[in-house]
Motif scaffolding. Sequence first.
Motif, short mmCIF file in Angstrom:
data_model
loop_
_atom_site.label_atom_id
_atom_site.label_comp_id
_atom_site.label_asym_id
_atom_site.label_seq_id
_atom_site.Cartn_x
_atom_site.Cartn_y
_atom_site.Cartn_z
N ILE A 199 -11.32 -3.88 -6.94
CA ILE A 199 -10.18 -4.96 -7.00
C ILE A 199 -9.09 -3.80 -6.29
O ILE A 199 -8.95 -2.67 -6.30
N VAL A 200 -7.99 -4.52 -5.86
CA VAL A 200 -6.90 -3.76 -5.35
C VAL A 200 -5.74 -4.36 -6.11
O VAL A 200 -5.42 -5.72 -5.85
N PHE A 201 -4.68 -3.59 -6.66
CA PHE A 201 -3.62 -4.13 -7.44
C PHE A 201 -2.59 -2.98 -7.42
O PHE A 201 -2.94 -1.85 -7.14
N GLY A 202 -1.47 -3.37 -7.36
CA GLY A 202 -0.26 -2.59 -7.40
C GLY A 202 0.95 -3.54 -7.17
O GLY A 202 1.15 -4.60 -7.04
N GLU A 203 2.11 -2.78 -6.97
CA GLU A 203 3.41 -3.13 -6.60
C GLU A 203 3.40 -4.11 -5.16
O GLU A 203 3.22 -3.35 -3.93
N ASP A 204 3.53 -5.21 -5.18
CA ASP A 204 3.65 -6.16 -3.84
C ASP A 204 2.59 -6.13 -3.04
O ASP A 204 2.44 -6.53 -1.78
N VAL A 205 1.26 -5.66 -3.49
CA VAL A 205 0.03 -5.88 -2.74
C VAL A 205 -0.45 -7.10 -2.36
O VAL A 205 -1.13 -7.00 -1.53
N ALA A 206 -0.32 -8.00 -3.11
CA ALA A 206 -0.79 -9.38 -2.74
C ALA A 206 -0.01 -10.00 -1.63
O ALA A 206 -0.95 -10.64 -0.76
N PHE A 207 1.27 -9.72 -1.20
CA PHE A 207 1.49 -10.12 0.15
C PHE A 207 1.46 -9.05 1.13
O PHE A 207 2.08 -9.25 2.41
N GLY A 208 0.82 -8.00 1.18
CA GLY A 208 0.66 -6.92 1.91
C GLY A 208 1.08 -5.65 1.69
O GLY A 208 0.89 -4.73 2.45
N GLY A 209 2.11 -5.62 0.72
CA GLY A 209 2.47 -4.32 0.25
C GLY A 209 3.81 -3.84 1.41
O GLY A 209 4.09 -4.33 2.32
N VAL A 210 4.38 -2.61 0.74
CA VAL A 210 5.61 -2.34 1.82
C VAL A 210 5.22 -2.02 2.96
O VAL A 210 6.04 -2.17 4.18
N PHE A 211 4.12 -1.43 3.29
CA PHE A 211 3.46 -0.56 4.36
C PHE A 211 2.76 -1.54 5.28
O PHE A 211 2.07 -1.10 5.95
N ARG A 212 2.35 -2.56 4.34
CA ARG A 212 1.41 -3.74 5.13
C ARG A 212 -0.01 -3.23 5.04
O ARG A 212 -0.94 -3.55 5.97
N CYS A 213 -0.24 -2.43 4.07
CA CYS A 213 -1.66 -1.80 4.00
C CYS A 213 -2.80 -2.78 3.66
O CYS A 213 -3.80 -2.62 3.75
N THR A 214 -2.13 -3.74 2.84
CA THR A 214 -3.17 -4.86 2.16
C THR A 214 -2.96 -6.22 3.06
O THR A 214 -3.38 -7.11 2.34
N ASN A 215 -2.47 -6.16 4.14
CA ASN A 215 -2.50 -7.35 4.67
C ASN A 215 -3.66 -8.40 5.02
O ASN A 215 -4.75 -7.44 5.32
N GLY A 216 -3.63 -9.55 4.50
CA GLY A 216 -4.76 -10.38 4.55
C GLY A 216 -5.76 -10.32 3.70
O GLY A 216 -6.78 -11.00 3.59
N LEU A 217 -5.77 -9.28 2.77
CA LEU A 217 -6.79 -9.04 1.92
C LEU A 217 -6.62 -10.01 0.64
O LEU A 217 -7.99 -10.54 0.16
N ASN A 218 -5.52 -10.36 0.29
CA ASN A 218 -5.47 -11.59 -0.80
C ASN A 218 -5.96 -12.86 -0.39
O ASN A 218 -6.64 -13.80 -0.89
N GLU A 219 -5.75 -13.15 0.91
CA GLU A 219 -6.36 -14.47 1.59
C GLU A 219 -7.80 -14.33 1.50
O GLU A 219 -8.53 -15.50 1.52
N ARG A 220 -8.44 -13.21 1.90
CA ARG A 220 -9.89 -13.34 2.15
C ARG A 220 -10.59 -12.83 0.90
O ARG A 220 -11.59 -13.63 0.73
N TYR A 221 -9.76 -12.39 -0.11
CA TYR A 221 -10.77 -12.10 -1.36
C TYR A 221 -10.15 -12.79 -2.75
O TYR A 221 -10.70 -12.75 -3.59
N GLY A 222 -9.12 -13.41 -2.55
CA GLY A 222 -8.50 -14.26 -3.58
C GLY A 222 -7.56 -13.23 -4.76
O GLY A 222 -7.53 -12.07 -4.74
#
Length: 87
Positions: A39-62
Amino acid sequence: MTTALRTIATQATKHKRMNLFTAINSALDVALATDDSTIVFGEDVAFGGVFRCTNGLNERYGDERVFSSPLTEQGIAGFAIGYAAMG
């Protein structure tokens, strides 16, 4: 070998220039694709995070595997310890 793992292995053999943030996103994508307990969780990671390191992961993995946490370090640490203790 699963289809997702085969695709990742094929892509890994190709050389691709990427910046640090893209490399982090790619590594998280590989981890999520190859292990259903990741799992990936943290502050604002659902929408990509401050540095956009998690872009697209929420859409792909739910939302169950990639989600934002409350803005509290103690809560994040507590959740991580509890999740790790579950195995």
